[in-house]
Scaffold this active site. Structure first.
Site, short mmCIF file in Angstrom:
data_model
loop_
_atom_site.label_atom_id
_atom_site.label_comp_id
_atom_site.label_asym_id
_atom_site.label_seq_id
_atom_site.Cartn_x
_atom_site.Cartn_y
_atom_site.Cartn_z
N SER A 188 0.77 -1.33 -0.10
CA SER A 188 0.18 0.17 0.04
C SER A 188 0.84 1.40 0.06
O SER A 188 0.14 2.42 0.04
CB SER A 188 -1.01 -0.11 1.40
OG SER A 188 -2.02 -0.88 0.94
N LYS A 204 -0.06 3.82 -2.71
CA LYS A 204 -0.97 4.79 -2.71
C LYS A 204 -0.41 6.31 -2.64
O LYS A 204 -1.28 7.20 -2.97
CB LYS A 204 -1.72 4.57 -1.48
CG LYS A 204 -2.83 3.28 -1.53
CD LYS A 204 -3.76 3.11 -0.58
CE LYS A 204 -4.67 1.82 -0.64
NZ LYS A 204 -3.93 0.58 -0.54
N SER A 262 -6.03 3.47 4.29
CA SER A 262 -5.72 2.75 3.06
C SER A 262 -6.55 2.01 2.45
O SER A 262 -6.56 0.93 2.16
CB SER A 262 -4.24 1.73 3.73
OG SER A 262 -3.77 1.31 2.60
N LYS A 321 3.07 6.63 4.81
CA LYS A 321 2.39 5.34 4.29
C LYS A 321 2.91 4.10 4.61
O LYS A 321 4.16 4.00 4.56
CB LYS A 321 2.07 5.54 2.79
CG LYS A 321 0.97 4.65 2.05
CD LYS A 321 -0.21 5.23 2.49
CE LYS A 321 -1.40 4.11 2.44
NZ LYS A 321 -1.27 3.07 3.43
#
Length: 433
Positions: A63, A66, A127, A251
């Site tokens: 993730s 992202k 997320s 992140k």
């Protein structure tokens, strides 16, 4: 899902003291041992690389993908292609992914009106994968088109050898056979260096990314009978169990292939770091290793002014033609500071590079020109024997190189006399040669 998060939070609270017990040991170390497949630490302002470990191995990023999705959404907002209050249509595909509670998600409904801001917050804080796909479809028209935009932007940003096959960072097998690119079991792949560069560009090009990334918890209520508590997966944020002072982004990511990864941002005084750790063996360890990097970085480095404003290069001038003077001194237009190891400031020396477009074929600066004429760039060179990893980007220009004074064009008589002098000087050289 929410109960699981609370249980994890309780366990982490018990482990909290162990994670930050490294500080006293790390402060005395010249280097730091990071238990991760790959890691990197950079100065968020200058892009100076402070530490790297296996930084060029291409690994799954999960993730952390992202960050690129966020970059393109924020770019679309900046370019006024979309607005925060725009309503986002929810496709069957985005809804289907959002209903998979084994993944990080908020449940989306096709008949509910969601804004760009609501979906962006759920993506950046929690997320949420379905929300990510919905935003990608809004900006790109389809997830497949958006994935192409991601790969194009990666090339534009100079990220190197990267692979984006979807917008979320999930393994393609989790996308119900509707993955936009790549094979059924592929994932997005980048190196720690490329990931750090993406984070660096994200912070510099869209600094407002931290406004959302720094939110520790927020309730999502749209279309739900009971609010869903979006607890940020970045447990190092203020107010969460593994809080580290100054952490405000960025992140996390985890899949079976990627292990547990984290791209972090932290600020303390006038120093800001960007860190990446990849393929650690647990959710806790990615934060433990990040804390070790931060403790080491803050203890070993300090911000120093390397190039003062108006710095003049002694005994160095550039030749001038057609001017009243035959040469001109140069200086740095502005000051430049960066993080350097404690007591190593004197090992960094300013040097300049000339812009060839400003000079004639013989390497002369052609008059007339004003004081402060930009003719190149000032950079710094390390002359020590320790490790110097350079910068995260090769487009490093610490300051503009400018002329110290104005040089006016010489009159026709002066130019004529010089030409005659040059002619006879050249003739004399031939005679005695």
């Amino acid at each position: 899902m929410r109960n699981i998060r609370r249980i994890i939070s309780f366990v982490l609270a018990i482990c909290f003291i162990h994670i930050f017990a490294f500080s006293s040991d790390v402060q005395a170390q010249e280097s730091v041992d990071i238990q991760a497949e790959a890691a990197i630490l950079i100065d968020a302002d200058s892009g100076k690389i402070l530490y790297e470990q296996n930084a060029d191995e291409k690994l799954a990023i999960a993730s952390m993908t992202k960050m690129m999705t966020e970059y393109l959404v924020l770019e679309a907002i900046k370019n006024e292609e979309i607005e925060w209050d725009d309503e986002v249509p929810i496709s069957d595909y985005a809804q289907q992914v959002s209903q998979n509670y084994s993944l990080s998600n908020i449940p989306l409904l096709e008949d509910v009106k969601y804004t760009v801001k609501e979906l962006y917050e759920s993506m950046a804080i929690y997320s949420a994968n379905g929300a990510t796909i919905a935003l990608a479809e809004l900006v790109g028209g389809s997830e497949a088109n958006f994935v192409q935009m991601m790969n194009d932007k990666a090339e534009e940003l100079g990220l190197g050898d990267v692979t984006f096959v979807n917008t979320t960072g999930l393994n393609n097998k989790d996308l119900f056979g509707q993955h936009p690119a790549g094979s059924e079991t592929e994932e997005n792949m980048m190196s720690a260096r490329s990931t750090a560069l993406l984070a660096y560009r994200l912070l510099h090009d869209h600094p407002n990314v931290l406004e959302t990334a720094s939110i520790p918890v927020k309730n999502f209520t749209k279309g739900l009978d009971d609010p869903l508590e979006m607890l940020n997966w970045n447990w190092m944020l203020d107010g969460l169990d593994l809080a580290y002072p100054g952490v405000d982004g960025l992140k996390t990511g985890s899949t079976d292939l990627a292990g547990f990864a984290f791209t972090g941002t932290v600020q303390k005084g006038d120093m800001r770091f960007i860190s990446v750790v990849m393929k650690t063996n647990s959710a806790i360890s990615r934060f433990r290793e990040t804390a070790k990097l931060y403790d080491w970085g803050f203890s070993q480095f300090s911000k120093q002014e390397i190039v003062p404003e108006g710095y003049k290069f002694e005994n160095k001038t550039v030749p001038v033609v057609k001017g009243k003077q035959k040469e001109v001194a140069v200086q740095a237009k502005s000051s430049f500071s960066m993080l350097v190891r404690n007591n190593e400031k004197d090992l960094y020396k300013p040097e300049f590079t000339l812009d060839k477009k400003k000079f004639d074929d013989d390497g002369n600066l052609v008059a007339p020109f004003e004081k402060g004429e930009k003719i190149g760039t000032v950079t710094v060179k390390y002359s020590g024997e320790g490790s110097d990893y350079g910068f995260i980007t090769d487009k490093v220009a610490t300051s503009e190189l400018v002329t110290v004074e104005e040089v006016k064009k010489a009159n026709w008589f002066t130019l004529s006399m010089r030409a005659i002098g040059n002619f006879f000087g050249g003739l004399w050289d031939k005679i005695i040669g």
